[in-house]
Design an enzyme around this catalytic site. Structure first.
Site, PDB file in Angstrom:
ATOM      1  N   LYS A  82      -3.261 -27.686  94.870  1.00  0.00           N
ATOM      2  CA  LYS A  82      -3.880 -28.389  93.827  1.00  0.00           C
ATOM      3  C   LYS A  82      -3.112 -28.277  92.329  1.00  0.00           C
ATOM      4  CE  LYS A  82      -8.306 -29.288  93.846  1.00  0.00           C
ATOM      5  NZ  LYS A  82      -9.961 -29.275  93.844  1.00  0.00           N
ATOM      6  N   LYS A 131      -2.579 -35.378  98.365  1.00  0.00           N
ATOM      7  CA  LYS A 131      -3.995 -35.271  98.472  1.00  0.00           C
ATOM      8  C   LYS A 131      -4.523 -36.432  97.469  1.00  0.00           C
ATOM      9  CE  LYS A 131      -7.463 -31.770  97.777  1.00  0.00           C
ATOM     10  NZ  LYS A 131      -8.461 -32.584  97.202  1.00  0.00           N
TER      11      LYS A 131
END
EC number: 6.5.1.2
Length: 671
Positions: free
Chosen positions: A311, A117
């Site tokens: 995350k 990401k």
């Protein structure tokens, strides 16, 4: 959970107002006011309340929107296929729940394409008959901003594809850690506000009204989505491979994984590796690999059901501030730095954190003895996020900003509306020391052996007062330095003498003129050919050079109008320092590399990347950071990765480091 509906209503109102404010700062102003994990916690709480109290759901809620509003100063672009956001999770358990939802909907286990990401700005690229037609940001998902003029200056974005196809691809525009650090250093030295992290630096750079600003900011892209790919492309992994063959910059770390155990291993691997990557990642993305299954799963109003972002948890540590040091840079900017008890943070030991300027120091209200929370902004820069007030000593007093220069004792001032505090004494020892160190640095005059410690001694013993004095040093002078024997003396004198032969752009950069970096110095030298013409050039003549704006032009003309600058240049010339441009008309006579666009990749054994780049530039080559159809040659060392593969796919000539050195030596033999 809130105890009653009324309490829930009140909390939801507060959360929406706060999140709207934070999102506006993040998406529209490129100036975040809170860390990502703080935003994520509040956002998750709002989702929780809306799920528990269905009557509180609203189409206007930030949970139902994508991104931010569109910048009214840029042309608007309507996305034929909406640019959706991604759902996110914060634990492996939540990833397992996502996998279970997918399996339940599909009816069997699925393979995933797992990608890093990248912490950047979403970007759409539209091509018509193989040529770049339009580039746009995500905006609110339905309507974005037209940034086509700016994207043309991103080197790894192909302007023309090898096939005349009409298509759209999407990815992330980002700024590397190196480019981010360099940009912030330049802004800090110029007294400008610095960017909070590489993501916001990239966003602010891409959404410029002046494309010249974008061009200077060294942006990059990773492309990872193909909208309506050609027949025969059945998976996300295959799509990425095919996009790379078309010349798009894709990330080499993506993998097709068959099960969650492998996904967890991938997460663990890149949790450890993230600090060593040249760009910032803030998690990993899990995508159902089969494109047909993606279509079956579909989307919600905001996010696809076939992908999720995991995350990384924030790394934050507490430590105690023991001192606040003030240092003077070569341009006179005086910067406060918090000196703290050493603490291990994000892969390194941290004991210092810049407070940048008095305004930030006052905003945080950092005091000696305070316990502070420390994190790394963008996983790079140690930064104090807040003071732990509950641990503040009872005898604490507000910190007083100095009014006198810590080096020379002269009054400190704010110029115009700068937030920076400056010493404007041109004879300030700290500025002189920084200026001479910069002049001698590898990127400037490259005087080997003349580092900060030697410069400090030369100034302390009253042997030099400016850069011109270096060329008048004798063996007797250098014998006064500590631990300096005959060999060291001779080596330094030889290095100083060799620097006399440098091309004028290195002298110009070495002077340390505000806002004039190495690339600007090279462009200016190439245009005017010698220092005399550069010094007499007008603002209009300077700004006529592509990428040279008013800020650089005015800095140059102001500098050369000063009597001290005129005297300094005269002494340099008297000392035999070359003041002519030796580029295309001099050293770069006919040779293998002249006029070629060259890319370096892999680990080089004989030179640093910067040294090899200089050698190639001296031969008239243009050295770029990414492989495209415009690349004439790739020079590769050990562990060369995706750039080498891409060069092979595009049939671009490739040289090993040894072969390239041989070509350079052929040129040297001809001299």
């Amino acid at each position: 959970m809130a105890e009653s509906l009324e309490e829930a209503k009140q909390e939801v109102r507060q959360l929406r107002a706060q999140l709207d404010q934070w999102a506006k700062a993040y998406y529209e102003q490129d100036a975040p006011v809170v860390e990502d994990h703080v935003y994520d916690e509040k956002y998750a709480r709002l989702l929780e309340l809306e799920a528990a109290y269905s009557e509180l759901k609203s189409a206007d809620s930030i949970t139902q929107r994508v991104g931010g509003e569109v910048n009214s100063d840029l042309p608007k672009v309507e996305h034929p296929v909406p640019m959706l956001s991604m759902g996110d999770v914060f634990s492996k358990e939540e990833l397992a729940e996502f996998d279970q939802r997918v399996q339940k909907a599909i009816g069997h286990p699925v393979a995933y394409n797992v990608e890093l990401k990248i912490d950047g700005l979403s970007l759409s690229l539209e091509y018509e008959e193989g040529r770049l037609k339009r580039a746009s940001t995500r905006g609110n998902g339905q309507v974005g901003e037209d940034v086509t003029k700016n994207v043309k200056y991103i080197k790894d974005v192909p302007q023309k594809l090898p096939k005349a196809i009409t298509t759209e691809v999407r990815g992330e525009c980002y700024m590397s850690k190196e480019a981010f650090a360099k940009l912030n250093q330049e802004r800090d030295e110029a007294g400008e506000s610095i960017f909070a992290n590489p993501r916001n630096a990239a966003a602010g750079s891409l959404r410029q009204l002046d494309p010249k600003v974008t061009k200077k900011r060294q942006l990059s892209t990773f492309i990872y989505t193909w909208i309506n790919p050609p027949a025969g492309i059945d998976s996300q992994h295959q799509a990425i491979c095919e996009m790379a063959k078309l010349g798009f910059h894709t990330n080499e770390n993506g993998r097709r994984l068959e099960n969650l155990a492998d996904v967890y291993d991938y997460i663990d691997e890149f949790t450890k590796k993230r600090d060593s990557l040249p760009y910032v990642i803030d998690g990993i993305v899990l995508k159902v690999d089969d494109l047909a299954l993606q279509a079956d799963l579909g989307n919600t109003v905001k996010v696809p059901r076939w992908e999720i972002a995991y995350k990384f948890p924030p790394e934050e540590e507490e430590t105690v501030v023991r001192e606040i040091e003030w240092t003077v840079g070569r341009t006179g900017v005086v910067t406060p730095t918090a000196v703290m008890d050493p603490v291990r943070l994000a892969g390194s030991t941290v004991a210092r954190a810049s407070l940048h300027n008095p305004d930030l120091l006052a905003k945080l209200d950092v005091r000696l003895g305070d316990t502070v929370k420390l994190h790394k902004a963008g996983d790079i820069i140690p930064e104090i996020s807040e003071v732990v007030l509950s641990k503040r000593p009872e005898d604490s007093v507000p910190y007083e900003v100095p009014t006198k220069c810590p080096s020379c004792g002269e009054d400190l001032v704010h110029l115009d509306e700068e937030v920076a505090l400056r010493c404007i004494n041109p004879s300030c020892p700290a500025q002189v020391e920084e200026g001479i160190t910069h002049f001698a640095s590898r990127q400037a005059m490259n005087i080997a052996g003349l580092g900060p410690k030697i410069v400090k001694q030369l100034i302390a013993k009253d042997l030099v007062h400016n850069v011109a004095d270096l060329y008048y040093l004798t063996a007797d002078d250098l014998s006064q330095l500590d631990h300096f024997k005959e060999k060291s003396i001779n080596n330094l004198l030889v290095a100083i003498d060799q620097s006399r032969k440098n091309s004028v752009e290195l002298v110009l950069f070495g002077l340390g003129i505000d806002n004039v970096g190495g690339k600007a110095a090279q462009l200016i030298a190439r245009k005017f050919k010698n220092m005399s013409k550069i010094a007499s050039a007008s603002v209009q003549e300077l700004t006529a050079i592509d990428t040279i704006g008013m800020t650089i032009a005015e800095s140059l003309t102001t500098y050369f109008q000063q009597e001290e600058a005129k005297k300094l240049l005269a002494r340099l010339e008297e000392a035999g320092v070359n003041m002519d441009y030796l580029g295309e008309d001099g050293e770069a006579a006919d040779n293998f590399f002249k006029g070629k666009t060259v890319v370096l990749t892999g680990k080089l054994a004989h030179y640093s990347r910067a040294e090899f780049t200089k050698k190639l530039q001296a031969l008239g080559a243009k050295v770029t950071g990414s492989v495209s159809k415009k690349t004439d040659c790739l020079v590769y060392g050990e562990d060369a990765g995706s750039k080498l593969a891409k060069a092979e796919a595009l049939d671009i000539p490739r040289l090993t480091e040894a072969e390239a050195i041989s070509k350079i030596e052929e040129k040297d033999t001809e001299k």
